[in-house]
Design an enzyme around this catalytic site. Structure first.
Site, PDB file in Angstrom:
ATOM      1  N   ASP A 144      -6.463  -1.113  -9.103  1.00 31.33           N
ATOM      2  CA  ASP A 144      -7.062  -0.739  -7.821  1.00 31.33           C
ATOM      3  C   ASP A 144      -6.474  -1.572  -6.679  1.00 31.33           C
ATOM      4  OD1 ASP A 144      -8.763   0.761  -6.234  1.00 31.33           O
ATOM      5  OD2 ASP A 144     -10.465  -0.594  -6.494  1.00 31.33           O
TER       6      ASP A 144
ATOM      7  N   SER B 191      -8.502   8.912 -11.668  1.00 32.63           N
ATOM      8  CA  SER B 191      -9.793   9.247 -12.275  1.00 32.63           C
ATOM      9  C   SER B 191     -10.172  10.695 -11.997  1.00 32.63           C
ATOM     10  CB  SER B 191     -10.887   8.316 -11.731  1.00 32.63           C
ATOM     11  OG  SER B 191     -11.261   8.706 -10.422  1.00 32.63           O
TER      12      SER B 191
ATOM     13  N   ASN C 252     -10.970  11.029  -8.408  1.00 38.50           N
ATOM     14  CA  ASN C 252      -9.958  10.793  -7.370  1.00 38.50           C
ATOM     15  C   ASN C 252      -9.488  12.077  -6.666  1.00 38.50           C
ATOM     16  OD1 ASN C 252      -8.529   7.944  -9.109  1.00 38.50           O
ATOM     17  ND2 ASN C 252      -9.879   7.938  -7.335  1.00 38.50           N
TER      18      ASN C 252
ATOM     19  N   ARG D 261      -1.273   5.118   3.003  1.00 39.75           N
ATOM     20  CA  ARG D 261      -1.775   4.777   1.666  1.00 39.75           C
ATOM     21  C   ARG D 261      -0.781   5.141   0.556  1.00 39.75           C
ATOM     22  NH1 ARG D 261      -7.082   3.839   0.725  1.00 39.75           N
ATOM     23  NH2 ARG D 261      -6.864   4.855  -1.292  1.00 39.75           N
TER      24      ARG D 261
ATOM     25  N   ARG E  49      -5.421  -0.287   0.162  1.00 33.30           N
ATOM     26  CA  ARG E  49      -5.642  -1.449   1.032  1.00 33.30           C
ATOM     27  C   ARG E  49      -4.356  -2.258   1.218  1.00 33.30           C
ATOM     28  NH1 ARG E  49     -10.508  -3.551  -2.311  1.00 33.30           N
ATOM     29  NH2 ARG E  49      -9.843  -1.813  -3.629  1.00 33.30           N
TER      30      ARG E  49
ATOM     31  N   SER F  93     -16.099   2.202 -12.583  1.00 32.30           N
ATOM     32  CA  SER F  93     -15.621   3.467 -11.994  1.00 32.30           C
ATOM     33  C   SER F  93     -15.224   4.483 -13.059  1.00 32.30           C
ATOM     34  CB  SER F  93     -14.452   3.209 -11.026  1.00 32.30           C
ATOM     35  OG  SER F  93     -14.842   2.347  -9.981  1.00 32.30           O
TER      36      SER F  93
HETATM   37  C1  IPE Z   1     -10.702   3.443  -9.906  1.00 27.94           C
HETATM   38  O1  IPE Z   1     -10.414   3.152  -8.575  1.00 27.94           O
HETATM   39  C2  IPE Z   1      -9.741   4.469 -10.431  1.00 27.94           C
HETATM   40  C3  IPE Z   1      -8.376   4.028 -10.629  1.00 27.94           C
HETATM   41  C4  IPE Z   1      -7.917   2.829 -10.419  1.00 27.94           C
HETATM   42  C5  IPE Z   1      -7.484   5.030 -11.122  1.00 27.94           C
HETATM   43  P1  IPE Z   1     -11.172   3.879  -7.379  1.00 27.94           P
HETATM   44  O2  IPE Z   1     -10.628   3.318  -6.124  1.00 27.94           O
HETATM   45  O3  IPE Z   1     -11.131   5.336  -7.554  1.00 27.94           O
HETATM   46  O4  IPE Z   1     -12.688   3.393  -7.615  1.00 27.94           O
HETATM   47  P2  IPE Z   1     -13.925   3.330  -6.612  1.00 27.94           P
HETATM   48  O5  IPE Z   1     -13.934   4.612  -5.846  1.00 27.94           O
HETATM   49  O6  IPE Z   1     -13.698   2.152  -5.718  1.00 27.94           O
HETATM   50  O7  IPE Z   1     -15.099   3.132  -7.495  1.00 27.94           O
HETATM   51  C1  IPE Z   2      -5.934   2.681  -6.978  1.00 30.01           C
HETATM   52  O1  IPE Z   2      -5.758   2.271  -5.661  1.00 30.01           O
HETATM   53  C2  IPE Z   2      -5.063   3.855  -7.335  1.00 30.01           C
HETATM   54  C3  IPE Z   2      -5.795   5.120  -7.490  1.00 30.01           C
HETATM   55  C4  IPE Z   2      -7.102   5.239  -7.536  1.00 30.01           C
HETATM   56  C5  IPE Z   2      -4.998   6.324  -7.610  1.00 30.01           C
HETATM   57  P1  IPE Z   2      -6.635   2.880  -4.489  1.00 30.01           P
HETATM   58  O2  IPE Z   2      -5.909   4.038  -3.916  1.00 30.01           O
HETATM   59  O3  IPE Z   2      -8.022   3.165  -4.914  1.00 30.01           O
HETATM   60  O4  IPE Z   2      -6.622   1.679  -3.442  1.00 30.01           O
HETATM   61  P2  IPE Z   2      -7.818   1.179  -2.547  1.00 30.01           P
HETATM   62  O5  IPE Z   2      -8.948   0.846  -3.459  1.00 30.01           O
HETATM   63  O6  IPE Z   2      -8.174   2.301  -1.623  1.00 30.01           O
HETATM   64  O7  IPE Z   2      -7.265  -0.001  -1.829  1.00 30.01           O
HETATM   65 MG    MG Z   3      -9.743   2.053  -4.913  1.00 27.10          MG
END
Ligand code: IPE
Ligand code: IPE
Ligand code: MG
Length: 235
Positions: free
Chosen positions: A15, A60, A63, A28, A19, A191
């Site tokens: 994760d 996920s 997502n 992103r 950010r 998650s």
């Molecule tokens: C969890 O991250 C899923 C993956 C890293 C693939 P998310 O960014 O989707 O989780 P939440 O929304 O913060 O719970």
């Molecule tokens: C995890 O990074 C990757 C996926 C869930 C595909 P994020 O895209 O959730 O990154 P943040 O949490 O928004 O920083």
């Molecule tokens: Mg995330």
């Protein structure tokens, strides 16, 4: 600390890509591109540490809620990753498999997923589960459906169903449960990752954003894992 004990199965919730990009004033998607690079480097590093199974949470079942632009970018990165992975992990002898519901992907992507598993199927090194359109609840629903089917076809009877039987219907059938689950990006939640399998996993959350994750961060997690006292409900 003396000799470190390596967890057999490690799960990583990768994760913080978004950010990481935002901090740099980038879209992103760029975070996901860098995240994919980290994914490869870290998978290789961990395989060399003697870990038997590594499960990386890439996308996920929730997502899909993200803006279409971001989802499309992730699918494109996934596609490129698959093309490269046919040869990529060969030298490391890493056996790649995909967990999650692949049926929703484009036919081209499904072909590549199958091909990627096929070329790796006889490899003897670390097993790498890539969790793509994976959800722990979705996995359990799928298991329940398959168990019901088997009951209906008299392949099993209701009273004999055990925890071990349920494990056999999960994507991770015949694999050990995760000993250690690392989450980058600083959140303290699963998650929807490996809900059934994580019953006694040691959870380790780190603030570092996934594209910045380095081998030394993995080493840190393993050191902390070695300090944990796993009781499994005993004393
Ligand atoms: C969890 O991250 C899923 C993956 C890293 C693939 P998310 O960014 O989707 O989780 P939440 O929304 O913060 O719970
Ligand atoms: C995890 O990074 C990757 C996926 C869930 C595909 P994020 O895209 O959730 O990154 P943040 O949490 O928004 O920083
Ligand atoms: Mg995330």
């Amino acid at each position: 600390m003396g000799e470190l004990y390596m967890p057999r199965h490690v799960g990583i919730i990768m994760d913080g890509n978004g950010r990481w990009a935002k901090k740099r004033g980038l879209p992103r998607q760029i975070g996901h591109t860098y995240g994919a690079q980290t994914f490869k480097n870290i998978a290789r590093y961990i395989s060399k540490q003697g870990v038997k199974v590594l499960t990386l949470y890439a996308f996920s079942t929730e997502n899909w809620k993200r803006p279409a632009e971001e989802v499309n970018a992730i699918m494109k990165i996934f596609h490129q990753y698959l093309v490269d992975s046919l040869t990529d992990f060969r030298d490391d002898d890493i056996k790649v498999v995909f967990i999650g519901d692949r049926s929703v992907f484009s036919p081209e992507l499904i072909d590549l997923i199958n091909e990627s598993e096929e070329v790796a199927k006889d490899r003897k090194g670390m097993l790498l589960n890539i969790a793509m359109n994976y959800g722990g609840r979705d996995e359990i629903v799928r298991a329940v459906k398959n168990i019901c089917r088997d009951v209906k076809e008299n392949k099993t009877d209701i009273e004999s169903i055990s925890e071990k039987d349920i494990e056999k219907y999960l994507y991770t059938a015949n694999q050990p449960d995760p000993d250690l689950i690392i989450r980058t990006g600083g959140e303290h939640r699963l998650s929807n990752f490996l809900l059934y399998q994580a019953a006694y996993s040691e959870f380790y959350s780190m603030d570092i954003l996934w594209p910045d994750f380095k081998p030394k961060d993995f080493d840190k997690a393993v050191e902390e894992f070695n300090r944990r006292n796993r009781r499994f409900g005993g004393v």
